[in-house]
Design an enzyme around this catalytic site. Sequence first.
Site, PDB file in Angstrom:
ATOM      1  N   TYR A  94      -4.573   1.470  -4.882  1.00  0.00           N
ATOM      2  CA  TYR A  94      -4.780   0.118  -4.339  1.00  0.00           C
ATOM      3  C   TYR A  94      -6.112  -0.464  -4.818  1.00  0.00           C
ATOM      4  O   TYR A  94      -6.185  -1.622  -5.265  1.00  0.00           O
ATOM      5  CB  TYR A  94      -4.744   0.188  -2.811  1.00  0.00           C
ATOM      6  N   ASP A  97      -0.793   4.681   0.508  1.00  0.00           N
ATOM      7  CA  ASP A  97      -2.064   5.401   0.587  1.00  0.00           C
ATOM      8  C   ASP A  97      -1.868   6.921   0.651  1.00  0.00           C
ATOM      9  O   ASP A  97      -1.030   7.415   1.416  1.00  0.00           O
ATOM     10  CB  ASP A  97      -2.837   4.975   1.842  1.00  0.00           C
ATOM     11  N   THR A 156       0.846  -1.193   0.000  1.00  0.00           N
ATOM     12  CA  THR A 156       0.000   0.000   0.000  1.00  0.00           C
ATOM     13  C   THR A 156       0.880   1.241   0.000  1.00  0.00           C
ATOM     14  O   THR A 156       1.967   1.242   0.590  1.00  0.00           O
ATOM     15  CB  THR A 156      -0.924   0.061   1.231  1.00  0.00           C
TER      16      THR A 156
END
Length: 241
Positions: free
Chosen positions: A147, A88, A86
């Site tokens: 993602y 983010d 990830t």
Amino acid sequence: MARVALVTGGTRGIGAAISKALKAAGYKVAASYAGNDAAAEKFKAESGIPVYKWDVSSFDACAAGVKQVEADLGPVDVLVNNAGITKDTAFHKMTLEQWNAVINTNLGSLFNMTRQVIEGMRARKFGRVISISSINGQKGQFGQVNYSAAKAGDIGFTKALALENAKGGITVNVICPGYINTEMVQAVPKDVLEKNVIPQIPVNRLGEPEEIARAVVFLAADDAGFITGSTLTVNGGQYHA
């Protein structure tokens, strides 16, 4: 002869549980990992499962890695595409590097890995390709455009590849875990988990890695030959696609 299973990202979290469960079910298992040597060595010592280090976002690295696994254990019958990362951030702040890293690792790896084994599976008239997507590939998630896009792509990859190989004894399926009790989720502050995450899960708890692993063992079995192109949601009732 025991079937050979290869699990990417197979030494930590959900991947480690999958590797151990497949070994317990009688498979010869290889676990690949990207960079955490200490965790990989600990996993190898505890489980007795051989580990291999390569970057799944690199086609050439996957080709060399699979070649080594097959030299050591034999042709890969079961491929579990589990590796993922990830990075983010809200999309309007996302960098090209954050986009490319997640797309290449979480989606590109399915091509890079599956391409190495699909011809052998077709020749032998047997294969299992099981990819680990995410609830957020089904419903989306704030701060995870990269993602969610990659994980949604995993589902489309599965559906199309299943159609191409259905007559050849090869099944292709995808599992979408919800919030699972791994290091990644444990990094979320406890109060956020208790106030914001768990109340959204009807069974009122996080899932356990072993619960995803059992789903993989089920789909990998010879007896699961009539299940292909399917998306299996394992999320405690949080989301229904």
